[in-house]
Enzyme design. Structure first.
Site, PDB file in Angstrom:
ATOM      1  N   TYR A  98       1.194  -1.028  -0.003  1.00  0.00           N
ATOM      2  CA  TYR A  98      -0.125  -0.014  -0.027  1.00  0.00           C
ATOM      3  C   TYR A  98       0.947   1.826   0.121  1.00  0.00           C
ATOM      4  O   TYR A  98       2.244   1.398  -0.486  1.00  0.00           O
ATOM      5  CB  TYR A  98      -0.609   0.078   1.675  1.00  0.00           C
ATOM      6  CG  TYR A  98      -1.890   1.372   1.221  1.00  0.00           C
ATOM      7  CD1 TYR A  98      -3.080   0.571   0.012  1.00  0.00           C
ATOM      8  CD2 TYR A  98      -2.613   1.928   1.477  1.00  0.00           C
ATOM      9  CE1 TYR A  98      -4.927   1.282  -0.537  1.00  0.00           C
ATOM     10  CE2 TYR A  98      -3.969   2.812   0.928  1.00  0.00           C
ATOM     11  CZ  TYR A  98      -4.159   2.200  -0.353  1.00  0.00           C
ATOM     12  OH  TYR A  98      -4.867   3.144  -0.181  1.00  0.00           O
ATOM     13  N   ARG A 151      -8.801   9.825  -8.635  1.00  0.00           N
ATOM     14  CA  ARG A 151      -8.179  10.838  -7.565  1.00  0.00           C
ATOM     15  C   ARG A 151      -7.445   9.614  -6.606  1.00  0.00           C
ATOM     16  O   ARG A 151      -7.328   9.547  -5.282  1.00  0.00           O
ATOM     17  CB  ARG A 151      -8.885  12.052  -6.137  1.00  0.00           C
ATOM     18  CG  ARG A 151      -8.277  12.863  -5.865  1.00  0.00           C
ATOM     19  CD  ARG A 151      -8.999  13.304  -4.839  1.00  0.00           C
ATOM     20  NE  ARG A 151      -9.377  12.593  -3.750  1.00  0.00           N
ATOM     21  CZ  ARG A 151      -8.551  11.226  -2.899  1.00  0.00           C
ATOM     22  NH1 ARG A 151      -6.754  12.236  -3.201  1.00  0.00           N
ATOM     23  NH2 ARG A 151      -8.058  10.422  -1.890  1.00  0.00           N
ATOM     24  N   LYS A 169      -6.344  -2.351  -0.649  1.00  0.00           N
ATOM     25  CA  LYS A 169      -6.657  -1.768   0.067  1.00  0.00           C
ATOM     26  C   LYS A 169      -7.414  -3.258   1.359  1.00  0.00           C
ATOM     27  O   LYS A 169      -7.702  -3.742   2.344  1.00  0.00           O
ATOM     28  CB  LYS A 169      -8.244  -1.404  -0.226  1.00  0.00           C
ATOM     29  CG  LYS A 169      -8.474   0.455   0.274  1.00  0.00           C
ATOM     30  CD  LYS A 169      -7.991   1.134   1.419  1.00  0.00           C
ATOM     31  CE  LYS A 169      -8.039   2.721   1.846  1.00  0.00           C
ATOM     32  NZ  LYS A 169      -7.305   3.417   2.679  1.00  0.00           N
ATOM     33  N   GLU A 240     -13.742   4.961  -2.887  1.00  0.00           N
ATOM     34  CA  GLU A 240     -12.059   5.051  -2.715  1.00  0.00           C
ATOM     35  C   GLU A 240     -11.322   6.082  -3.505  1.00  0.00           C
ATOM     36  O   GLU A 240     -11.860   5.369  -4.649  1.00  0.00           O
ATOM     37  CB  GLU A 240     -11.265   3.751  -2.358  1.00  0.00           C
ATOM     38  CG  GLU A 240     -10.426   3.782  -1.836  1.00  0.00           C
ATOM     39  CD  GLU A 240      -9.687   3.829  -0.445  1.00  0.00           C
ATOM     40  OE1 GLU A 240      -8.617   4.524  -0.370  1.00  0.00           O
ATOM     41  OE2 GLU A 240     -10.730   3.551   0.535  1.00  0.00           O
ATOM     42  N   ASP A 241     -11.233   6.542  -3.229  1.00  0.00           N
ATOM     43  CA  ASP A 241     -10.713   7.971  -4.390  1.00  0.00           C
ATOM     44  C   ASP A 241     -11.246   8.463  -5.291  1.00  0.00           C
ATOM     45  O   ASP A 241     -10.965   8.441  -6.377  1.00  0.00           O
ATOM     46  CB  ASP A 241      -8.984   7.200  -4.707  1.00  0.00           C
ATOM     47  CG  ASP A 241      -8.401   7.210  -3.770  1.00  0.00           C
ATOM     48  OD1 ASP A 241      -8.046   7.245  -2.374  1.00  0.00           O
ATOM     49  OD2 ASP A 241      -7.189   6.089  -4.162  1.00  0.00           O
ATOM     50  N   ASP A 263     -13.888   5.928   3.018  1.00  0.00           N
ATOM     51  CA  ASP A 263     -12.553   6.105   3.666  1.00  0.00           C
ATOM     52  C   ASP A 263     -11.474   7.293   3.757  1.00  0.00           C
ATOM     53  O   ASP A 263     -10.926   7.791   4.908  1.00  0.00           O
ATOM     54  CB  ASP A 263     -11.800   4.818   3.281  1.00  0.00           C
ATOM     55  CG  ASP A 263     -10.459   4.761   4.039  1.00  0.00           C
ATOM     56  OD1 ASP A 263     -10.714   4.803   5.687  1.00  0.00           O
ATOM     57  OD2 ASP A 263      -9.016   4.473   3.809  1.00  0.00           O
ATOM     58  N   ASP A 264     -11.933   8.294   1.986  1.00  0.00           N
ATOM     59  CA  ASP A 264     -11.180   9.372   2.380  1.00  0.00           C
ATOM     60  C   ASP A 264     -11.254  10.357   2.884  1.00  0.00           C
ATOM     61  O   ASP A 264     -10.797  11.329   3.826  1.00  0.00           O
ATOM     62  CB  ASP A 264     -11.221   9.832   1.288  1.00  0.00           C
ATOM     63  CG  ASP A 264     -10.160   8.959   0.065  1.00  0.00           C
ATOM     64  OD1 ASP A 264      -9.536   7.890   0.152  1.00  0.00           O
ATOM     65  OD2 ASP A 264     -11.165   8.336  -1.211  1.00  0.00           O
ATOM     66  N   ASN A 403       0.081  11.908   1.374  1.00  0.00           N
ATOM     67  CA  ASN A 403       1.197  10.939  -0.003  1.00  0.00           C
ATOM     68  C   ASN A 403       0.622  10.306  -0.711  1.00  0.00           C
ATOM     69  O   ASN A 403      -0.302  10.928  -1.959  1.00  0.00           O
ATOM     70  CB  ASN A 403       0.552   9.356   1.198  1.00  0.00           C
ATOM     71  CG  ASN A 403      -0.393   8.747   0.872  1.00  0.00           C
ATOM     72  OD1 ASN A 403      -1.184   8.817  -0.439  1.00  0.00           O
ATOM     73  ND2 ASN A 403      -1.114   8.575   2.140  1.00  0.00           N
TER      74      ASN A 403
END
Length: 546
Positions: A98, A151, A169, A240-241, A263-264, A403
């Site tokens: 990850y 993203r 994940k 996610e993203d 989660d973001d 990150n």
């Protein structure tokens, strides 16, 4: 533990199935029964010996990307061995499967693609999504991680190459919290990409078209969500993203209809809140006494502020007062009430103040007790910023959470050195311990992997029908409690990763407790919740095939 193979499985079909394969660990009796004699070299290895051999090979590779490819290949061959290595060596393996390595892997996904993992649901699958979902070989799916690839970390639109994120994940769901791998499903919604370089890349694996937008995009998402409820009823969907333009509105649209979270937004918020609580155990004071300045005003920043406000409301502070403790700084400067360019998620944190264009100037003007970097712009916590934080605070809180590593707002050494060793620091990408004036500081990642695996485990173990902000508050408080006095004495605001499965079990129990208390669970509360949670956790050991 003895188990039976599915009917008709033997020989090469067993060796080629990562859920069944044990490689050279098949016993002589198993080889005879399963038609494996002659298909494997004669010596029988233990799983421990296999793990040491795999680690020796891994450590001989030079680059993180080579190591990612090697681990991915192991995952494709032998899931039990892969997850044992993850579970027993999280400090070494998690940065490879990850963040930060997964960012580079997604950028190079078409070049390193070997074997499909997960489901690719494309814009051309409209009207057929339920049928596509039924192509997945497992039916007892508990968790789906889905991205549209717009993203990816701080790297932007990577389209279908973003599959590396759901796969990574879900590897952490299993490695960190023991969610059985057969219950995990990674999904990419391939709606195209606006990354022109990718569309021209001969090795790109996705649709070579511009992204769907508007009603057509929403219709695809709606069909996907409805199809999941039909094919995998009760499954948790983790968004996610997704880009800001979709992340907030999708969460608001579905959070009260299905079992879902982002989660973001929510996972990041919980891990940051836990870090703040740990920092206050060192510096003293209350959460309500802090002034927080976020560098960034997207999903992560507003999610952090929203959860801090929820935590302060639990302590009795009025919402307006709580919001005044939180400030945002975006690409156009300090978010203030007089600005006319603000999207809806920023407006609750647009306070009365003169506009400020420089982050360093904002630190001087606001004198925050904590700065939190989530803008994915590397090097923005400059020496001037950190020295100002140290000048205005005896123990400044500095979270450089962007990150991969190239996007980090500062390094651990910079944070400690420029604050005279007084910073309470957490990072998004891993940094080595820092020695300063004879003292060793051990920074730890404010990584969502401390939160989302335990949340997911608690949700599926209790069969919760919804995921609520109260669950994330419980997860954050539990994570902070798992940080020991010895951790804090060395500057670590989070527990050691080697304890992650135990930490996740406690978080899962706290989340499940909320589900039972709020009557969101689809089953009775067990008498002993924590042992019940532990009993649900997958152990990456080999069965004996009867």
């Amino acid at each position: 533990m003895k188990t039976k193979l599915p009917a008709g499985r033997s020989g090469m079909s067993v060796l080629r199935d990562p859920l069944l394969n044990k490689g050279t660990a098949f016993t002589l009796q198993e080889r005879a029964r399963l038609g494996l004699r002659g298909l494997l070299p004669p010596h029988v290895h233990t799983q421990e010996e296999q793990m040491q051999r795999s680690l020796a090979h891994l450590r001989g590779l030079q680059s993180p990307l080579e190591k990612f490819i090697d681990l991915n290949a192991l995952h494709d061959r032998n899931e039990a061995l892969f997850f044992r290595i993850v579970a027993e060596h999280p400090d070494e393996i998690m940065p490879l499967i990850y963040t930060p390595t997964v960012g580079l892997a997604c950028q190079q996904f078409g070049n390193i693609f070997q074997r499909p993992r997960g489901l690719f649901i494309g814009a051309k699958d409209r009207g057929q999504i339920a049928k596509v979902l039924r192509n997945w070989p497992q039916r007892d799916i508990g968790i789906i991680v889905v991205t549209d690839g717009e993203r990816i970390l701080g790297l932007g639109d990577l389209g279908a190459n973003g599959m590396g994120i759901p796969v990574g994940k879900l590897s952490l769901y299993t490695g960190c919290a023991g969610v059985p791998p057969r219950r995990c499903l990674p999904v990419v919604l391939d709606v195209g990409t606006d990354n022109e370089a990718l569309r021209k890349d001969p090795f790109y694996i996705g649709l070579r078209q511009k992204r769907l937008r508007g009603a057509r995009y929403d219709a695809l998402l709606e069909e996907f969500v409805a199809a999941v409820q039909k094919v995998f009823p009760g499954a948790l969907i983790q968004f996610e993203d997704f880009a800001n333009t979709n992340a907030f509105r999708l969460l608001q649209r579905y959070r009260d209809r299905i079992c879902t979270f982002n989660d973001d937004i929510q996972g990041t918020a919980a891990v940051v809140l836990a870090g703040l609580v740990s920092a206050l155990r060192i510096k003293g004071g209350k959460l309500g006494d802090q002034r927080i300045l976020c560098l960034g005003a997207g999903e992560a920043a507003t999610g952090i502020c929203d959860l801090v406000v929820a935590a302060l409301a639990k302590e009795g502070l009025a919402a307006d007062e709580a919001r005044r403790r939180c400030w945002l700084f975006d690409s156009r400067g300090l978010v203030v009430a007089s600005r006319t360019d603000l999207t809806s998620h920023k407006r609750p944190y647009a306070h009365e103040h003169a506009g400020i264009a420089s982050f360093a100037a904002a630190v001087e003007a606001l004198r925050p007790t904590a700065i939190i970097g989530v803008a994915a712009v590397g090097g923005t916590f400059t020496q001037a910023v950190l020295e100002a934080m140290a000048r205005h605070n005896q123990r400044p809180i500095v979270f450089a959470l962007s990150n991969p590593t190239s996007k980090s707002e500062c390094t651990a050494e910079q944070a400690y050195r420029w604050s005279g060793g007084r910073a309470l620091f957490a990072c998004g990408s891993p940094f080595d311990p820092v020695t300063l004036d004879g003292r060793v500081f051990v920074p730890r990642q404010g990584n969502n992997s401390y939160i989302f695996p335990g949340v997911g485990l608690g949700v599926i173990a209790s069969r919760a029908r919804r995921v609520t902000d109260e669950m994330f508050l419980a997860a954050a408080r539990t994570l902070a409690r798992q940080t020991t006095k010895a951790d804090l004495e060395q500057g670590s605001l989070y527990p050691a990763l080697k304890r992650i499965r135990d930490v996740s079990a406690h978080i899962a129990a706290a989340v499940a407790e909320v589900a039972y208390a709020r009557r969101l669970a689809a089953q009775r509360r067990p008498a002993n919740l924590l042992p019940y949670i532990r009993a649900q956790m997958y152990e990456p050991t080999y069965p004996l095939y009867a």
